[in-house]
Design a protein around this motif. Sequence first.
Motif, mmCIF file in Angstrom:
data_model
loop_
_atom_site.group_PDB
_atom_site.id
_atom_site.type_symbol
_atom_site.label_atom_id
_atom_site.label_comp_id
_atom_site.label_asym_id
_atom_site.label_seq_id
_atom_site.Cartn_x
_atom_site.Cartn_y
_atom_site.Cartn_z
ATOM 1 N N GLU A 37 0.830 -1.207 0.000
ATOM 2 C CA GLU A 37 0.000 0.000 0.000
ATOM 3 C C GLU A 37 0.866 1.259 0.000
ATOM 4 O OE1 GLU A 37 -3.462 2.199 2.665
ATOM 5 O OE2 GLU A 37 -2.631 0.294 3.321
ATOM 6 N N ALA A 38 1.937 1.257 0.790
ATOM 7 C CA ALA A 38 2.806 2.432 0.857
ATOM 8 C C ALA A 38 3.488 2.694 -0.477
ATOM 9 C CB ALA A 38 3.848 2.239 1.959
ATOM 10 N N ALA A 151 0.589 -7.628 11.492
ATOM 11 C CA ALA A 151 1.233 -7.724 10.184
ATOM 12 C C ALA A 151 2.731 -7.592 10.379
ATOM 13 C CB ALA A 151 0.719 -6.630 9.244
ATOM 14 N N ASP A 152 3.487 -8.110 9.441
ATOM 15 C CA ASP A 152 4.942 -8.001 9.494
ATOM 16 C C ASP A 152 5.376 -7.095 8.352
ATOM 17 O OD1 ASP A 152 7.544 -8.333 10.163
ATOM 18 O OD2 ASP A 152 7.744 -10.358 9.353
ATOM 19 N N PRO A 153 5.566 -5.803 8.614
ATOM 20 C CA PRO A 153 5.829 -4.864 7.529
ATOM 21 C C PRO A 153 7.148 -5.137 6.825
ATOM 22 C CG PRO A 153 6.268 -3.825 9.631
ATOM 23 C CD PRO A 153 5.649 -5.161 9.931
ATOM 24 N N GLY A 154 7.134 -5.047 5.508
ATOM 25 C CA GLY A 154 8.348 -5.193 4.728
ATOM 26 C C GLY A 154 8.880 -3.842 4.314
ATOM 27 N N PRO A 155 10.029 -3.803 3.637
ATOM 28 C CA PRO A 155 10.636 -2.533 3.234
ATOM 29 C C PRO A 155 9.868 -1.877 2.092
ATOM 30 C CG PRO A 155 11.882 -4.372 2.352
ATOM 31 C CD PRO A 155 10.847 -4.971 3.253
ATOM 32 N N THR A 156 9.852 -0.550 2.083
ATOM 33 C CA THR A 156 9.194 0.194 1.005
ATOM 34 C C THR A 156 10.175 1.052 0.220
ATOM 35 O OG1 THR A 156 8.685 2.228 2.225
ATOM 36 C CG2 THR A 156 7.176 0.365 2.520
ATOM 37 N N GLY A 157 11.411 1.123 0.673
ATOM 38 C CA GLY A 157 12.397 1.955 0.005
ATOM 39 C C GLY A 157 12.694 3.256 0.731
ATOM 40 N N ASP A 158 11.821 3.644 1.643
ATOM 41 C CA ASP A 158 12.054 4.845 2.461
ATOM 42 C C ASP A 158 11.284 4.650 3.764
ATOM 43 O OD1 ASP A 158 12.768 7.288 3.437
ATOM 44 O OD2 ASP A 158 11.598 8.473 2.006
ATOM 45 N N ASP A 159 11.977 4.173 4.781
ATOM 46 C CA ASP A 159 11.317 3.759 6.018
ATOM 47 C C ASP A 159 12.091 4.247 7.235
ATOM 48 O OD1 ASP A 159 9.306 1.573 4.892
ATOM 49 O OD2 ASP A 159 11.247 1.171 3.968
ATOM 50 N N ARG A 160 11.432 4.122 8.382
ATOM 51 C CA ARG A 160 12.105 4.269 9.667
ATOM 52 C C ARG A 160 11.635 3.121 10.551
ATOM 53 N NH1 ARG A 160 9.309 10.012 11.456
ATOM 54 N NH2 ARG A 160 7.172 9.481 10.901
ATOM 55 N N THR A 161 12.539 2.639 11.380
ATOM 56 C CA THR A 161 12.297 1.453 12.201
ATOM 57 C C THR A 161 12.242 1.859 13.669
ATOM 58 O OG1 THR A 161 13.413 0.043 10.590
ATOM 59 C CG2 THR A 161 13.214 -0.817 12.829
ATOM 60 N N VAL A 220 13.460 -4.856 17.728
ATOM 61 C CA VAL A 220 12.675 -4.112 16.749
ATOM 62 C C VAL A 220 11.204 -4.423 16.951
ATOM 63 C CG1 VAL A 220 12.131 -3.941 14.286
ATOM 64 C CG2 VAL A 220 14.529 -3.982 15.040
ATOM 65 N N ILE A 221 10.365 -3.399 16.937
ATOM 66 C CA ILE A 221 8.924 -3.608 17.096
ATOM 67 C C ILE A 221 8.131 -3.211 15.851
ATOM 68 C CG2 ILE A 221 8.972 -3.380 19.613
ATOM 69 C CD1 ILE A 221 7.871 -0.509 19.227
ATOM 70 N N GLY A 222 8.829 -2.912 14.762
ATOM 71 C CA GLY A 222 8.133 -2.604 13.517
ATOM 72 C C GLY A 222 8.823 -1.495 12.745
ATOM 73 N N ALA A 223 8.230 -1.161 11.608
ATOM 74 C CA ALA A 223 8.771 -0.128 10.738
ATOM 75 C C ALA A 223 7.619 0.603 10.060
ATOM 76 C CB ALA A 223 9.710 -0.726 9.707
ATOM 77 N N ALA A 224 7.888 1.836 9.641
ATOM 78 C CA ALA A 224 6.851 2.660 9.030
ATOM 79 C C ALA A 224 7.417 3.425 7.846
ATOM 80 C CB ALA A 224 6.274 3.649 10.051
ATOM 81 N N PRO A 225 6.639 3.569 6.769
ATOM 82 C CA PRO A 225 7.111 4.286 5.591
ATOM 83 C C PRO A 225 7.097 5.791 5.782
ATOM 84 C CG PRO A 225 4.854 3.596 5.245
ATOM 85 C CD PRO A 225 5.295 3.002 6.561
ATOM 86 N N LEU A 226 7.953 6.457 5.031
ATOM 87 C CA LEU A 226 7.962 7.917 4.965
ATOM 88 C C LEU A 226 7.516 8.347 3.571
ATOM 89 C CD1 LEU A 226 11.398 8.509 6.720
ATOM 90 C CD2 LEU A 226 9.183 9.286 7.590
ATOM 91 N N PHE A 227 6.924 9.534 3.500
ATOM 92 C CA PHE A 227 6.415 10.027 2.219
ATOM 93 C C PHE A 227 6.930 11.446 1.964
ATOM 94 C CE2 PHE A 227 3.439 6.818 3.646
ATOM 95 C CZ PHE A 227 3.256 6.062 2.517
#
Length: 227
Positions: A37-38, A151-161, A220-227
């Motif tokens: 989605e990201a 969910a187990d988030p995967g990489p989006t190319g621009d993330d922070r953990t 690590v408890i997860g990661a989130a995309p940046l926009f």
Amino acid sequence: MLATPEPDAGRQALDRALAEAVKARLAAGAHPTPEVEAIALRRALAGLSPAEAAAARCVLGRLDSANGPALTVWGPASQVLAADRYGLTARMAATPEAALAAARTGGRARRDLPAASVWGGRLLAEPRLRVVGALPDHGHGLPRALLVQPADPGPTGDDRTFWVTDSPWTDARIVGRLGEGGLAADPLIAAGGLKLFVLAGYVQADDGRLNGAPGEMSGVIGAAPLF
């Protein structure tokens, strides 16, 4: 007698095209995973002006709310940020724990990051729940609320953990040790013997750069995309 205004045929056609696009996108359903989605959102926003991107995100956020798992929020920042992104569709949780309970049953929980609680530390004991989003997500400054879901988030190319530790070291010393391993870290909050840090990029739980990281209980408890 009052004259009926002449309709603007061009704008009417654009409005109708937008309504039909929304209808078709709703019928297509949700993206399969948070990272898909990201990535799709980044592509959709590519080349838009700030005003155009803001309008598009409002529409896409409400589509996500309609198609995605139910959203429960706790905390004033989460309520405001969720309303801006998803509209007035989120359920308000009476307690922080109630928000996480909703995520455990398959929903999504957006919770504030209060200075008095590193609640993300409990996710170390609940590996099924992960941080998959953080708002604001523009990358200018630190986040004020985290989105959690099973969910187990995967990489989006621009993330922070997001990484938690119970180390008694100072923030500066922890940042220095992580930096020695090649990780750029910023302290977020500290309370109750736990500290939450933001790591630049997408970092997996078993990333070798975390070997020897300070703390008896950390991870690590997860990661989130940046926009």
